[in-house]
Design a protein around this motif. Sequence first.
Motif, mmCIF file in Angstrom:
data_model
loop_
_atom_site.group_PDB
_atom_site.id
_atom_site.type_symbol
_atom_site.label_atom_id
_atom_site.label_comp_id
_atom_site.label_asym_id
_atom_site.label_seq_id
_atom_site.Cartn_x
_atom_site.Cartn_y
_atom_site.Cartn_z
ATOM 1 N N LYS A 153 0.818 -1.210 0.000
ATOM 2 C CA LYS A 153 0.000 0.000 0.000
ATOM 3 C C LYS A 153 0.854 1.264 0.000
ATOM 4 N N GLN A 154 1.966 1.226 0.718
ATOM 5 C CA GLN A 154 2.852 2.382 0.753
ATOM 6 C C GLN A 154 3.423 2.677 -0.629
ATOM 7 N N HIS A 155 3.733 1.615 -1.377
ATOM 8 C CA HIS A 155 4.274 1.791 -2.718
ATOM 9 C C HIS A 155 3.222 2.359 -3.668
ATOM 10 N N LEU A 156 1.965 1.982 -3.488
ATOM 11 C CA LEU A 156 0.917 2.540 -4.345
ATOM 12 C C LEU A 156 0.728 4.024 -4.039
ATOM 13 N N GLU A 157 0.857 4.410 -2.781
ATOM 14 C CA GLU A 157 0.789 5.827 -2.431
ATOM 15 C C GLU A 157 1.911 6.597 -3.124
ATOM 16 N N LEU A 158 3.111 6.000 -3.170
ATOM 17 C CA LEU A 158 4.223 6.645 -3.858
ATOM 18 C C LEU A 158 3.915 6.772 -5.357
ATOM 19 N N THR A 159 3.264 5.770 -5.934
ATOM 20 C CA THR A 159 2.868 5.834 -7.341
ATOM 21 C C THR A 159 1.917 7.002 -7.579
ATOM 22 N N ARG A 160 0.967 7.161 -6.691
ATOM 23 C CA ARG A 160 0.019 8.277 -6.806
ATOM 24 C C ARG A 160 0.735 9.621 -6.685
ATOM 25 N N ASP A 161 1.665 9.700 -5.733
ATOM 26 C CA ASP A 161 2.438 10.938 -5.566
ATOM 27 C C ASP A 161 3.274 11.234 -6.815
ATOM 28 N N THR A 162 3.848 10.170 -7.399
ATOM 29 C CA THR A 162 4.663 10.324 -8.607
ATOM 30 C C THR A 162 3.817 10.836 -9.767
ATOM 31 N N ALA A 163 2.651 10.236 -9.958
ATOM 32 C CA ALA A 163 1.752 10.667 -11.029
ATOM 33 C C ALA A 163 1.332 12.122 -10.835
ATOM 34 N N GLN A 164 0.991 12.473 -9.601
ATOM 35 C CA GLN A 164 0.554 13.838 -9.316
ATOM 36 C C GLN A 164 1.664 14.851 -9.574
ATOM 37 N N LYS A 165 2.895 14.509 -9.153
ATOM 38 C CA LYS A 165 4.019 15.438 -9.354
ATOM 39 C C LYS A 165 4.342 15.581 -10.839
ATOM 40 N N PHE A 166 4.313 14.485 -11.576
ATOM 41 C CA PHE A 166 4.539 14.556 -13.020
ATOM 42 C C PHE A 166 3.490 15.454 -13.663
ATOM 43 N N ASN A 167 2.237 15.241 -13.319
ATOM 44 C CA ASN A 167 1.150 16.044 -13.888
ATOM 45 C C ASN A 167 1.337 17.530 -13.574
ATOM 46 N N ASN A 168 1.774 17.822 -12.348
ATOM 47 C CA ASN A 168 1.964 19.216 -11.944
ATOM 48 C C ASN A 168 3.204 19.827 -12.591
ATOM 49 N N ASP A 169 4.325 19.065 -12.570
ATOM 50 C CA ASP A 169 5.586 19.593 -13.101
ATOM 51 C C ASP A 169 5.496 19.917 -14.589
ATOM 52 N N PHE A 170 4.734 19.115 -15.305
ATOM 53 C CA PHE A 170 4.666 19.265 -16.763
ATOM 54 C C PHE A 170 3.273 19.692 -17.236
ATOM 55 N N ALA A 171 2.541 20.380 -16.367
ATOM 56 C CA ALA A 171 1.157 20.751 -16.688
ATOM 57 C C ALA A 171 1.077 21.575 -17.974
ATOM 58 N N ALA A 172 2.001 22.514 -18.149
ATOM 59 C CA ALA A 172 1.961 23.363 -19.344
ATOM 60 C C ALA A 172 2.216 22.548 -20.608
ATOM 61 N N GLN A 173 3.198 21.640 -20.544
ATOM 62 C CA GLN A 173 3.516 20.813 -21.709
ATOM 63 C C GLN A 173 2.358 19.866 -22.036
ATOM 64 N N ILE A 174 1.759 19.288 -21.003
ATOM 65 C CA ILE A 174 0.629 18.370 -21.208
ATOM 66 C C ILE A 174 -0.523 19.099 -21.881
ATOM 67 N N ALA A 175 -0.797 20.314 -21.403
ATOM 68 C CA ALA A 175 -1.884 21.109 -21.986
ATOM 69 C C ALA A 175 -1.530 21.557 -23.400
ATOM 70 N N GLY A 176 -0.281 22.002 -23.594
ATOM 71 C CA GLY A 176 0.132 22.500 -24.901
ATOM 72 C C GLY A 176 0.120 21.433 -25.970
ATOM 73 N N LEU A 177 0.485 20.209 -25.590
ATOM 74 C CA LEU A 177 0.506 19.094 -26.531
ATOM 75 C C LEU A 177 -0.842 18.387 -26.619
ATOM 76 N N GLU A 178 -1.790 18.852 -25.794
ATOM 77 C CA GLU A 178 -3.137 18.267 -25.736
ATOM 78 C C GLU A 178 -3.071 16.771 -25.500
ATOM 79 N N LEU A 179 -2.257 16.380 -24.496
ATOM 80 C CA LEU A 179 -2.070 14.959 -24.190
ATOM 81 C C LEU A 179 -2.738 14.555 -22.880
ATOM 82 N N GLY A 180 -3.353 15.495 -22.200
ATOM 83 C CA GLY A 180 -3.963 15.187 -20.906
ATOM 84 C C GLY A 180 -5.420 14.806 -21.020
#
Length: 349
Positions: A153-180
């Motif tokens: 369960k702890q590892h799945l929480e880390l997966t969620r944190d990783t996904a969230q940080k990726f989404n936040n760190d690259f939010a502009a690129q994701i939106a600009g490339l229309e990949l989200g």
Amino acid sequence: MASFHQRVFSGMQPTSTLHLGNYLGALTNWVAMQETHECIYCVVDMHAITMWQDPADLKRAIREVTAAYVAAGIDTKKSIIFNQSQVSGHAELAWITNCVVRLGWMNRMTQFKEKAGKDKENASLGLYAYPSLMAADILLYKATHVPVGEDQKQHLELTRDTAQKFNNDFAAQIAGLELGTGDLGFFPLPEPMTQGPAPRVMSLRDGTKKMSKSDASDNSRINLTDDAETIATKIRKAKTDPDALPSEEKGLEGRAEAENLVGIYAGLNGQTKTQVLAEFGGSQFSGFKAALVDLAVAKLSPIAGEMRRLLDDVSHIDAILGRGAERAEAIAAPIMRDVKDIVGFVRRG
């Protein structure tokens, strides 16, 4: 509102023979899930080598775990079965998740401390980074649900944190490339899979310890490769206490071995412990064990027989893994291409 495609991902390490705990705790649920979900079931051989493995033994174990998946009832047409190392995206995305995951997150992972023990300075970097690879495994397929036990369960929480940080760190690129997917970002935040009350299967020699592949005593566990006679012998030798079985579940308190055997019977027969005790309450263990032997042999020996049949034809097992890897790659490759575009890599067209 936009949403992610619903997909399940899970896997087991090919480090040794699977046992009854793996069957009741995971495989039976995996079999049921494939009737209601798109499922990807991986043999996580890259995770296995975080601790040294004999190469010949590893190949044998990969095929044996694959055979166990199929023999337990996973349908290779409904679900994808493959071994992790055949899809290069796992390693590629793992490096990117390594660069997203924070060191502080990794330092909080308790399983590394447990596995490395006092000699952590001599542990592999792979063992330390294991949860980041697990995050990559899940995110590579944009899996929305992951069936996990307490120890993951702890590892799945880390997966969620990783996904969230990726989404936040690259939010502009994701939106600009229309990949989200709207406000949800590029990667989903995977949810733990609700599986119902899966029994916690304990050692047949010590009801206070979890049934384990690493236990020195083979009599502590029922392996999925055990034949009918071996299953029967292990159950007859299983540790018990001198008292009769209680009629109510509360009467199992403080009786670890009794509770374990009742739980195994319940798991194999699709019952609750209360239902089992309603039938066997007041019985001595000799009679209850005889019934448990009959049930376990009926449920498990066909799996062992089918595993032996499958393993007699290694080329067939390898073909299952190869076809599964092709199907997994077809899902992973476009996601990996998008990830490379998001982070700014220049790639071949």
